[in-house]
Design a protein around this motif. Structure first.
Motif, PDB file in Angstrom:
ATOM      1  N   MET A   1      17.796  32.637  36.030  1.00  0.00           N
ATOM      2  CA  MET A   1      18.253  31.672  37.021  1.00  0.00           C
ATOM      3  C   MET A   1      17.095  30.775  37.428  1.00  0.00           C
ATOM      4  SD  MET A   1      21.023  33.552  39.465  1.00  0.00           S
ATOM      5  CE  MET A   1      21.358  31.953  40.145  1.00  0.00           C
ATOM      6  N   PRO A   2      17.387  29.515  37.679  1.00  0.00           N
ATOM      7  CA  PRO A   2      16.320  28.586  38.051  1.00  0.00           C
ATOM      8  C   PRO A   2      15.684  28.930  39.395  1.00  0.00           C
ATOM      9  CG  PRO A   2      18.470  27.499  38.022  1.00  0.00           C
ATOM     10  CD  PRO A   2      18.680  28.903  37.591  1.00  0.00           C
ATOM     11  N   LEU A   3      14.522  28.361  39.629  1.00  0.00           N
ATOM     12  CA  LEU A   3      13.799  28.583  40.880  1.00  0.00           C
ATOM     13  C   LEU A   3      14.625  28.182  42.098  1.00  0.00           C
ATOM     14  CD1 LEU A   3      10.313  27.193  39.844  1.00  0.00           C
ATOM     15  CD2 LEU A   3      10.938  29.583  40.171  1.00  0.00           C
ATOM     16  N   LEU A   4      15.339  27.091  41.979  1.00  0.00           N
ATOM     17  CA  LEU A   4      16.194  26.589  43.065  1.00  0.00           C
ATOM     18  C   LEU A   4      17.587  26.313  42.527  1.00  0.00           C
ATOM     19  CD1 LEU A   4      14.027  23.866  44.867  1.00  0.00           C
ATOM     20  CD2 LEU A   4      14.713  26.062  45.790  1.00  0.00           C
ATOM     21  N   ARG A   5      18.551  26.439  43.425  1.00  0.00           N
ATOM     22  CA  ARG A   5      19.924  26.023  43.138  1.00  0.00           C
ATOM     23  C   ARG A   5      20.327  25.082  44.263  1.00  0.00           C
ATOM     24  NH1 ARG A   5      20.621  31.654  43.104  1.00  0.00           N
ATOM     25  NH2 ARG A   5      21.601  31.343  45.105  1.00  0.00           N
ATOM     26  N   LEU A   6      20.928  23.981  43.902  1.00  0.00           N
ATOM     27  CA  LEU A   6      21.443  23.096  44.941  1.00  0.00           C
ATOM     28  C   LEU A   6      22.672  23.745  45.551  1.00  0.00           C
ATOM     29  CD1 LEU A   6      21.126  19.625  43.207  1.00  0.00           C
ATOM     30  CD2 LEU A   6      19.568  20.689  44.841  1.00  0.00           C
ATOM     31  N   THR A   7      22.877  23.527  46.828  1.00  0.00           N
ATOM     32  CA  THR A   7      24.072  24.066  47.476  1.00  0.00           C
ATOM     33  C   THR A   7      25.293  23.308  46.960  1.00  0.00           C
ATOM     34  OG1 THR A   7      23.786  22.571  49.350  1.00  0.00           O
ATOM     35  CG2 THR A   7      22.830  24.785  49.559  1.00  0.00           C
ATOM     36  N   GLU A   8      26.455  23.881  47.183  1.00  0.00           N
ATOM     37  CA  GLU A   8      27.692  23.293  46.662  1.00  0.00           C
ATOM     38  C   GLU A   8      27.921  21.870  47.144  1.00  0.00           C
ATOM     39  OE1 GLU A   8      31.202  25.630  47.045  1.00  0.00           O
ATOM     40  OE2 GLU A   8      30.208  27.445  46.345  1.00  0.00           O
ATOM     41  N   GLN A   9      27.488  21.553  48.344  1.00  0.00           N
ATOM     42  CA  GLN A   9      27.739  20.222  48.896  1.00  0.00           C
ATOM     43  C   GLN A   9      26.668  19.207  48.517  1.00  0.00           C
ATOM     44  OE1 GLN A   9      26.904  22.832  50.939  1.00  0.00           O
ATOM     45  NE2 GLN A   9      25.224  22.161  52.238  1.00  0.00           N
ATOM     46  N   THR A  10      25.637  19.619  47.763  1.00  0.00           N
ATOM     47  CA  THR A  10      24.536  18.730  47.427  1.00  0.00           C
ATOM     48  C   THR A  10      24.698  18.148  46.031  1.00  0.00           C
ATOM     49  OG1 THR A  10      23.055  20.039  48.814  1.00  0.00           O
ATOM     50  CG2 THR A  10      22.028  18.537  47.246  1.00  0.00           C
ATOM     51  N   VAL A  11      24.508  16.836  45.935  1.00  0.00           N
ATOM     52  CA  VAL A  11      24.542  16.136  44.656  1.00  0.00           C
ATOM     53  C   VAL A  11      23.160  15.531  44.433  1.00  0.00           C
ATOM     54  CG1 VAL A  11      25.579  14.232  43.372  1.00  0.00           C
ATOM     55  CG2 VAL A  11      26.980  15.600  44.917  1.00  0.00           C
ATOM     56  N   PHE A  12      22.625  15.708  43.214  1.00  0.00           N
ATOM     57  CA  PHE A  12      21.301  15.181  42.861  1.00  0.00           C
ATOM     58  C   PHE A  12      21.459  14.195  41.715  1.00  0.00           C
ATOM     59  CE2 PHE A  12      17.341  16.068  40.215  1.00  0.00           C
ATOM     60  CZ  PHE A  12      16.530  15.195  40.918  1.00  0.00           C
ATOM     61  N   ASP A  13      20.922  12.998  41.900  1.00  0.00           N
ATOM     62  CA  ASP A  13      20.915  11.981  40.853  1.00  0.00           C
ATOM     63  C   ASP A  13      19.468  11.555  40.632  1.00  0.00           C
ATOM     64  OD1 ASP A  13      21.267   9.899  39.102  1.00  0.00           O
ATOM     65  OD2 ASP A  13      22.424   8.661  40.480  1.00  0.00           O
ATOM     66  N   PRO A  14      18.872  11.959  39.493  1.00  0.00           N
ATOM     67  CA  PRO A  14      17.479  11.607  39.225  1.00  0.00           C
ATOM     68  C   PRO A  14      17.310  10.252  38.546  1.00  0.00           C
ATOM     69  CG  PRO A  14      18.261  13.104  37.541  1.00  0.00           C
ATOM     70  CD  PRO A  14      19.402  12.912  38.523  1.00  0.00           C
ATOM     71  N   ALA A  15      18.315   9.414  38.565  1.00  0.00           N
ATOM     72  CA  ALA A  15      18.292   8.129  37.868  1.00  0.00           C
ATOM     73  C   ALA A  15      17.088   7.285  38.254  1.00  0.00           C
ATOM     74  CB  ALA A  15      19.572   7.363  38.154  1.00  0.00           C
ATOM     75  N   ASP A  16      16.581   6.571  37.275  1.00  0.00           N
ATOM     76  CA  ASP A  16      15.480   5.625  37.460  1.00  0.00           C
ATOM     77  C   ASP A  16      14.195   6.262  37.975  1.00  0.00           C
ATOM     78  OD1 ASP A  16      17.141   3.551  36.600  1.00  0.00           O
ATOM     79  OD2 ASP A  16      17.846   3.170  38.625  1.00  0.00           O
ATOM     80  N   GLY A  17      14.054   7.575  37.852  1.00  0.00           N
ATOM     81  CA  GLY A  17      12.821   8.235  38.241  1.00  0.00           C
ATOM     82  C   GLY A  17      12.672   8.528  39.724  1.00  0.00           C
ATOM     83  N   ALA A  18      13.395   7.822  40.560  1.00  0.00           N
ATOM     84  CA  ALA A  18      13.367   8.089  41.996  1.00  0.00           C
ATOM     85  C   ALA A  18      14.681   8.783  42.342  1.00  0.00           C
ATOM     86  CB  ALA A  18      13.211   6.808  42.794  1.00  0.00           C
ATOM     87  N   GLY A  19      14.616  10.072  42.549  1.00  0.00           N
ATOM     88  CA  GLY A  19      15.824  10.863  42.760  1.00  0.00           C
ATOM     89  C   GLY A  19      16.479  10.617  44.101  1.00  0.00           C
ATOM     90  N   VAL A  20      17.768  10.890  44.108  1.00  0.00           N
ATOM     91  CA  VAL A  20      18.567  10.764  45.314  1.00  0.00           C
ATOM     92  C   VAL A  20      19.335  12.066  45.497  1.00  0.00           C
ATOM     93  CG1 VAL A  20      20.506   9.555  46.356  1.00  0.00           C
ATOM     94  CG2 VAL A  20      18.816   8.278  45.058  1.00  0.00           C
ATOM     95  N   LEU A  21      19.328  12.567  46.719  1.00  0.00           N
ATOM     96  CA  LEU A  21      20.121  13.739  47.089  1.00  0.00           C
ATOM     97  C   LEU A  21      21.151  13.301  48.117  1.00  0.00           C
ATOM     98  CD1 LEU A  21      17.217  16.276  47.547  1.00  0.00           C
ATOM     99  CD2 LEU A  21      19.052  16.487  45.874  1.00  0.00           C
ATOM    100  N   LEU A  22      22.383  13.748  47.923  1.00  0.00           N
ATOM    101  CA  LEU A  22      23.438  13.457  48.865  1.00  0.00           C
ATOM    102  C   LEU A  22      23.997  14.768  49.381  1.00  0.00           C
ATOM    103  CD1 LEU A  22      25.389  11.499  50.271  1.00  0.00           C
ATOM    104  CD2 LEU A  22      26.863  11.687  48.261  1.00  0.00           C
ATOM    105  N   ASP A  23      23.977  14.934  50.692  1.00  0.00           N
ATOM    106  CA  ASP A  23      24.549  16.106  51.334  1.00  0.00           C
ATOM    107  C   ASP A  23      25.972  15.752  51.736  1.00  0.00           C
ATOM    108  OD1 ASP A  23      25.376  18.144  53.002  1.00  0.00           O
ATOM    109  OD2 ASP A  23      23.534  18.209  54.168  1.00  0.00           O
ATOM    110  N   GLY A  24      26.933  16.209  50.936  1.00  0.00           N
ATOM    111  CA  GLY A  24      28.328  15.886  51.177  1.00  0.00           C
ATOM    112  C   GLY A  24      28.867  16.451  52.477  1.00  0.00           C
ATOM    113  N   ALA A  25      28.329  17.566  52.938  1.00  0.00           N
ATOM    114  CA  ALA A  25      28.813  18.180  54.179  1.00  0.00           C
ATOM    115  C   ALA A  25      28.393  17.363  55.398  1.00  0.00           C
ATOM    116  CB  ALA A  25      28.297  19.609  54.301  1.00  0.00           C
TER     117      ALA A  25
END
Length: 94
Positions: A1-25
């Motif tokens: 298993m990876p070091l970290l897991r994003l929570t169910e409500q979290t979306v990660f977009d690493p596009a263009d080298g500058a990542g974005v995290l969205l907390d849906g909750a």
């Protein structure tokens, strides 16, 4: 298993080298700098801190100690804000 897991409500977009995290909750939006994006990608991909550090060392000009501290700080902040969860067996530590 990876070091970290994003929570169910979290979306990660690493596009263009500058990542974005969205907390849906919470509806919160977080922008990561390019180094933090690389660190998060490594934490989500690798099972051990050593594997992540090896990968990061090939991409970022920094010592293992600096990379380890940065990875631990990022993981701590993501866990604190409930965007990610550590793997119980392989948590990131300084």
């Amino acid at each position: 298993m990876p070091l970290l897991r994003l929570t169910e409500q979290t979306v990660f977009d690493p596009a263009d080298g500058a990542g974005v995290l969205l907390d849906g909750a919470e509806g919160a939006y977080y922008e990561l700098n390019p180094v933090a994006t690389l660190m998060l990608k490594a934490a989500l991909r690798y099972d051990t801190t050593e594997e992540a550090l090896h990968d990061l060392g090939q991409r970022i000009d920094a010592t293992d100690a600096v990379l380890r501290e940065g990875l631990a700080t990022l993981a701590g902040r993501l866990i604190e804000t409930r965007l990610a969860e550590p793997d119980a067996d392989t948590s990131v530590s300084p």
